[in-house]
Design an enzyme around this catalytic site. Sequence first.
Site, PDB file in Angstrom:
ATOM      1  N   GLU A   1      -2.862   8.358  -4.920  1.00  0.00           N
ATOM      2  CA  GLU A   1      -3.072   7.360  -5.965  1.00  0.00           C
ATOM      3  C   GLU A   1      -4.434   7.589  -6.599  1.00  0.00           C
ATOM      4  O   GLU A   1      -5.440   7.649  -5.876  1.00  0.00           O
ATOM      5  CB  GLU A   1      -2.992   5.950  -5.371  1.00  0.00           C
ATOM      6  CG  GLU A   1      -2.955   4.861  -6.414  1.00  0.00           C
ATOM      7  CD  GLU A   1      -2.726   3.475  -5.813  1.00  0.00           C
ATOM      8  OE1 GLU A   1      -3.628   2.625  -5.972  1.00  0.00           O
ATOM      9  OE2 GLU A   1      -1.676   3.257  -5.185  1.00  0.00           O
TER      10      GLU A   1
ATOM     11  N   HIS B   1      -0.472   0.382  -9.906  1.00  0.00           N
ATOM     12  CA  HIS B   1      -1.227  -0.576  -9.094  1.00  0.00           C
ATOM     13  C   HIS B   1      -1.681  -1.749  -9.968  1.00  0.00           C
ATOM     14  O   HIS B   1      -2.876  -2.079 -10.029  1.00  0.00           O
ATOM     15  CB  HIS B   1      -2.429   0.098  -8.432  1.00  0.00           C
ATOM     16  CG  HIS B   1      -2.819  -0.567  -7.139  1.00  0.00           C
ATOM     17  ND1 HIS B   1      -3.224   0.135  -6.031  1.00  0.00           N
ATOM     18  CD2 HIS B   1      -2.859  -1.865  -6.775  1.00  0.00           C
ATOM     19  CE1 HIS B   1      -3.505  -0.703  -5.047  1.00  0.00           C
ATOM     20  NE2 HIS B   1      -3.295  -1.936  -5.483  1.00  0.00           N
TER      21      HIS B   1
ATOM     22  N   ARG C   1       0.847  -1.181   0.000  1.00  0.00           N
ATOM     23  CA  ARG C   1       0.000   0.000   0.000  1.00  0.00           C
ATOM     24  C   ARG C   1       0.886   1.235   0.000  1.00  0.00           C
ATOM     25  O   ARG C   1       1.928   1.276   0.659  1.00  0.00           O
ATOM     26  CB  ARG C   1      -0.935   0.032   1.218  1.00  0.00           C
ATOM     27  CG  ARG C   1      -2.123  -0.909   1.123  1.00  0.00           C
ATOM     28  CD  ARG C   1      -3.147  -0.392   0.112  1.00  0.00           C
ATOM     29  NE  ARG C   1      -4.365  -1.192   0.101  1.00  0.00           N
ATOM     30  CZ  ARG C   1      -4.599  -2.190  -0.736  1.00  0.00           C
ATOM     31  NH1 ARG C   1      -3.659  -2.536  -1.616  1.00  0.00           N
ATOM     32  NH2 ARG C   1      -5.734  -2.848  -0.708  1.00  0.00           N
TER      33      ARG C   1
END
Length: 333
Positions: free
Chosen positions: A275, A294, A246
Site C-alpha cells: 500500500e 484507504h 488492514r
Amino acid sequence: MSAGTPRHQAVLAEAPTALPAGERPTPGPIAVLPEPRDVFVAAVEAGGGTVAPLSAETRGVVWLDYQRAAELSDVLAAHPQIEWVQLPWAGVDAFAELMRGTAHGGPLWTSAKGAFAQPVAEHALALSLALLRFLPRRIRAQSWNAAPDGVSLYGLRVVIIGAGGIALELMRLLAAFRAEITVVRRSDTPVPGAARTVTSDRLHDVLPEADLVIVAAALTDGTRDLIAAPEFQLMPSTAYLVNVARGGLVNTDDLVHALAVGTIAGAAVDVTVPEPLPDGHPLWVAPNVIITPHMADTPTMTAPLLAERISVNTRAFLGDARFVGVVDPARGY
C-alpha cells in the site's frame, strides 16, 4: 437524530476504561506532535488540558502521524517521564514494536479504536452493495447488457471478522437488511445483534456458509494473512469478500488467484499489501474487484471524531473521566 449524536455514538463504541488509582498518569502538560494542528490543540484544551512544547515537564503526548512512528520512539526514549500517549488511528500496528517494548512500566497507550466506526462501517456497506449489484462491471460498461443479475443483501449470511466498533456499527446498518450475522472474534462472549458469535479458531467452520465475509479485525502477528488460499477454498464460489481493516489480514497474491479462477465471486478492498497498490499490479485488473485507496475514513471525516476522542481522554488524563480506546501493548490492539 440530533446534531452531534453520530460522533457521540462513535466515541462510545469503545467502552471507557477506569484505571486503578496507582496506574493513572500524572497530570501535566501535553505535547501535540509531530506537527500540531489547531483542531487537535483545541481538543486538548476543550478537555481541560494544557498544551505546551515537548520538555522535561511533558506528561502526555498526542501523536498525529501514523507514518512517523519511529520519531515517537525517539521522543519516548528522550522523555521517559511521559505517561500517556494518544495515537491517531484505530489500527496501531505501526506502533506495535514500540508498544511491546514499553509493555512493562511504559506509558498508557490509547488509540482511536471505535471513534471512526461509523464512516468505516458505512464504507463497508457501500462496497458490499456495489459488489452484490455488480457495479464494477456496470460502471465500466459502454453498451447495454442484461447480464449478470444482481444479488440482494436482504437475508444474506454475513460473516464479520472482528467485534470492535466497526463491526458493531456495521451490524446496526445490516439490521435493516435482515442479514444473518456471524461474528468471529477472540472471545465467544455473544455480541448483541449477531445470530452467532464464534471464536477465531472456528473461522473455517463458518466460511463455507458465508455469502459475504467482511474483515474488520485488528492486524497483529496472530491475524496476519488470516484470509489466504485455505480460507478462499472454504468459501462458496458465490461468496464475496470485503476488507476495510488492514491489508495484511488478507493475502494479496491468494486473493488475486481466487478472483482469477473464480474461487470466490468478487472482492472489495480499501486496504492492500503493498500500500499504495502500485500501478500495474494484478489486483487492478482482477475480475469483479473494487479497490478504494484507504478512504473508508478520510481526514475530513475523522478530524472531528479524533478531536472528540482526544478531549475525552484528556479529561481522563486529568482524572475527570475514563479513558476510551485503551490499547493492550502485548496484544497490539
